[in-house]
Design a protein around this motif. Structure first.
Motif, mmCIF file in Angstrom:
data_model
loop_
_atom_site.group_PDB
_atom_site.id
_atom_site.type_symbol
_atom_site.label_atom_id
_atom_site.label_comp_id
_atom_site.label_asym_id
_atom_site.label_seq_id
_atom_site.Cartn_x
_atom_site.Cartn_y
_atom_site.Cartn_z
ATOM 1 N N TYR A 30 0.833 -1.126 -0.033
ATOM 2 C CA TYR A 30 -0.162 -0.274 0.131
ATOM 3 C C TYR A 30 0.627 1.670 0.205
ATOM 4 C CZ TYR A 30 -2.259 3.559 2.231
ATOM 5 O OH TYR A 30 -3.621 4.888 2.081
ATOM 6 N N PHE A 33 1.901 3.149 -3.159
ATOM 7 C CA PHE A 33 2.018 2.881 -4.205
ATOM 8 C C PHE A 33 1.488 5.359 -4.185
ATOM 9 C CE2 PHE A 33 0.216 -0.708 -4.299
ATOM 10 C CZ PHE A 33 0.363 -1.733 -5.609
ATOM 11 N N PRO A 35 0.122 8.444 -4.920
ATOM 12 C CA PRO A 35 -0.647 9.725 -5.817
ATOM 13 C C PRO A 35 0.035 10.505 -6.025
ATOM 14 C CG PRO A 35 -2.279 8.842 -3.680
ATOM 15 C CD PRO A 35 -0.991 7.988 -3.886
ATOM 16 N N MET A 96 -6.899 -4.184 -0.189
ATOM 17 C CA MET A 96 -6.065 -3.542 -1.424
ATOM 18 C C MET A 96 -7.063 -2.172 -2.110
ATOM 19 S SD MET A 96 -3.780 -2.174 -1.745
ATOM 20 C CE MET A 96 -1.931 -3.647 -1.623
ATOM 21 N N ASN A 97 -7.757 -3.030 -2.528
ATOM 22 C CA ASN A 97 -9.002 -2.443 -3.585
ATOM 23 C C ASN A 97 -9.502 -1.221 -2.671
ATOM 24 O OD1 ASN A 97 -12.141 -2.611 -5.200
ATOM 25 N ND2 ASN A 97 -11.082 -1.419 -5.226
ATOM 26 N N LEU A 100 -6.672 1.315 -1.163
ATOM 27 C CA LEU A 100 -6.144 2.468 -2.600
ATOM 28 C C LEU A 100 -7.179 3.594 -2.895
ATOM 29 C CD1 LEU A 100 -4.819 0.012 -5.435
ATOM 30 C CD2 LEU A 100 -3.395 1.461 -3.970
ATOM 31 N N LYS A 103 -7.094 6.206 -0.276
ATOM 32 C CA LYS A 103 -5.941 7.604 -0.519
ATOM 33 C C LYS A 103 -6.564 8.071 -2.214
ATOM 34 C CE LYS A 103 -1.339 6.544 -0.303
ATOM 35 N NZ LYS A 103 0.482 6.384 -0.010
ATOM 36 N N TYR A 243 -4.351 -0.371 -11.948
ATOM 37 C CA TYR A 243 -5.201 -1.677 -11.622
ATOM 38 C C TYR A 243 -6.521 -2.079 -11.090
ATOM 39 C CZ TYR A 243 -1.235 0.005 -8.524
ATOM 40 O OH TYR A 243 0.326 0.819 -8.753
ATOM 41 N N GLN A 267 -3.325 4.202 -12.163
ATOM 42 C CA GLN A 267 -2.140 3.344 -10.286
ATOM 43 C C GLN A 267 -1.696 4.832 -9.923
ATOM 44 O OE1 GLN A 267 0.597 1.058 -12.311
ATOM 45 N NE2 GLN A 267 2.189 2.188 -11.586
ATOM 46 N N CYS A 270 -5.026 6.893 -8.121
ATOM 47 C CA CYS A 270 -5.131 6.095 -7.280
ATOM 48 C C CYS A 270 -7.270 6.545 -7.696
ATOM 49 C CB CYS A 270 -5.190 5.845 -5.849
ATOM 50 S SG CYS A 270 -3.842 5.290 -5.076
#
Length: 329
Positions: A30, A33, A35, A96-97, A100, A103, A243, A267, A270
């Motif tokens: 996490y 990543f 943004p 994770m979905n 992200l 975020k 993603y 990606q 986000c």
């Protein structure tokens, strides 16, 4: 009713250890990543139909799922959290979905407004609508939306500003109807306003879409639903690195509205830029292929392209007296 997650006492210590391992892995992935603002070209909002973005095709098939709850045997956590070629599965993918998108929402809170080309297709009133393409302007505070249709009811305009116009949305129809019918003032949640949309205008825009998906992911996790989810990296939509998350649901009892969902998350930012939801099939589709099943059960499709997060929109862009709009004509 929310169902409490049932944990067998004899596996408690093993499950705690498995959860700790998964949480650590999620944390590493996490926080990798970050943004960043999108360097999009300015959107001139001209009434010109945008070139359609091809619908991505993913070669992924779900495993056979039973109606039973996911097993909480010690070895299951490792199996669900397996990573192959960057792919996440099971609860790791669901989490994770959610992370992200959360975020992405935090990033959008730093953006006062944006413009985009918004395309949608929805199952409303017993039938699937034709694809609609809309020039969108959105401001977060106060929440404001201006739309102008470029495909569908071409020329139709819609304006909603939180706290203004008696909390009503203004609608100026397109074409000849727009010349004959005056501007309509509609309750955003009223039956007339909802005849052609699955969601009220108060739920329009990228942030609202992300928040809606987040609530579904929280439900999947909190209720320990028998949801199969996979995160596929290195995908493309509208030229952006994405993603892709694909979720399959076990039965109507656990997911009343959705059999399957596909979500593309940019990606870089986000943000969700392509989302499709599929409902449950009728009996005559029992022997349909996967492709036919998706075609016949599509209930909603949303995409955001040409996103400009540096639009710096003036207050007049959300004023019904704007001379470029037709609300006073």
């Amino acid at each position: 009713m929310m169902r409490m997650l049932r944990i067998r006492s004899e596996h408690h210590f093993s499950n705690v250890m498995a959860s700790a391992i998964i949480s650590a892995a999620i944390g590493i992935l996490y926080f990798s990543f970050d943004p960043a603002p999108a360097d999009a070209d300015p959107n001139d909002m001209a009434l010109v139909a945008a070139k359609p973005v091809p619908i991505p095709v993913i070669a992924y098939k779900p495993t056979e799922m039973s109606d039973s709850k996911p097993s909480d045997k010690p070895g299951e956590a490792k199996q669900q959290a397996q990573q192959a070629n960057g792919m996440l599965t099971g609860r790791m993918a669901i989490l994770m979905n959610q992370l992200l998108l959360e975020k992405g929402c935090r990033y959008l809170e730093t953006i006062p407004d944006y413009t985009a080309t918004f395309a949608k297709q929805e199952y409303v009133g017993g039938e699937l609508s034709e694809n609609q393409v809309i020039n969108l302007k959105c401001r977060h505070k106060p929440f404001s939306v201006y739309m102008k249709w470029i495909v569908g009811d071409k020329g139709q305009e819609l304006l909603y500003v939180d706290g203004e116009n008696e909390e009503k949305m203004l609608v100026k129809m397109g074409g000849l109807k727009g010349r004959l019918v005056p501007t309509l003032k509609l309750d955003p949640h009223g039956s007339l306003a909802m005849q052609e949309s699955r969601y009220p205008i108060t739920k329009a825009g990228i942030k609202a879409l992300a928040e809606t998906i987040i609530e579904y992911r929280k439900k999947d996790l909190d209720e320990n639903l028998n949801t199969e989810c996979v995160m596929i990296p290195n995908q493309k939509y509208d030229g952006k690195d994405c993603y892709c998350f694909i979720a399959h649901f076990a039965n109507r009892k656990e997911s009343e509205n959705y059999r399957k969902s596909i979500i593309y998350i940019d990606q870089n930012t986000c943000l969700p830029i392509f989302v499709r939801g599929f409902g449950w099939p009728s009996e005559d589709l029992a022997n349909a292929s996967a492709e036919e099943l998706d075609e016949k059960t599509l209930i909603e499709s949303y995409s955001f392209t040409d996103i400009n997060l540096k639009s710096e929109l003036a207050t007049t862009e959300f004023d019904h007296t704007n001379s470029n709009y037709r609300f006073r004509r």
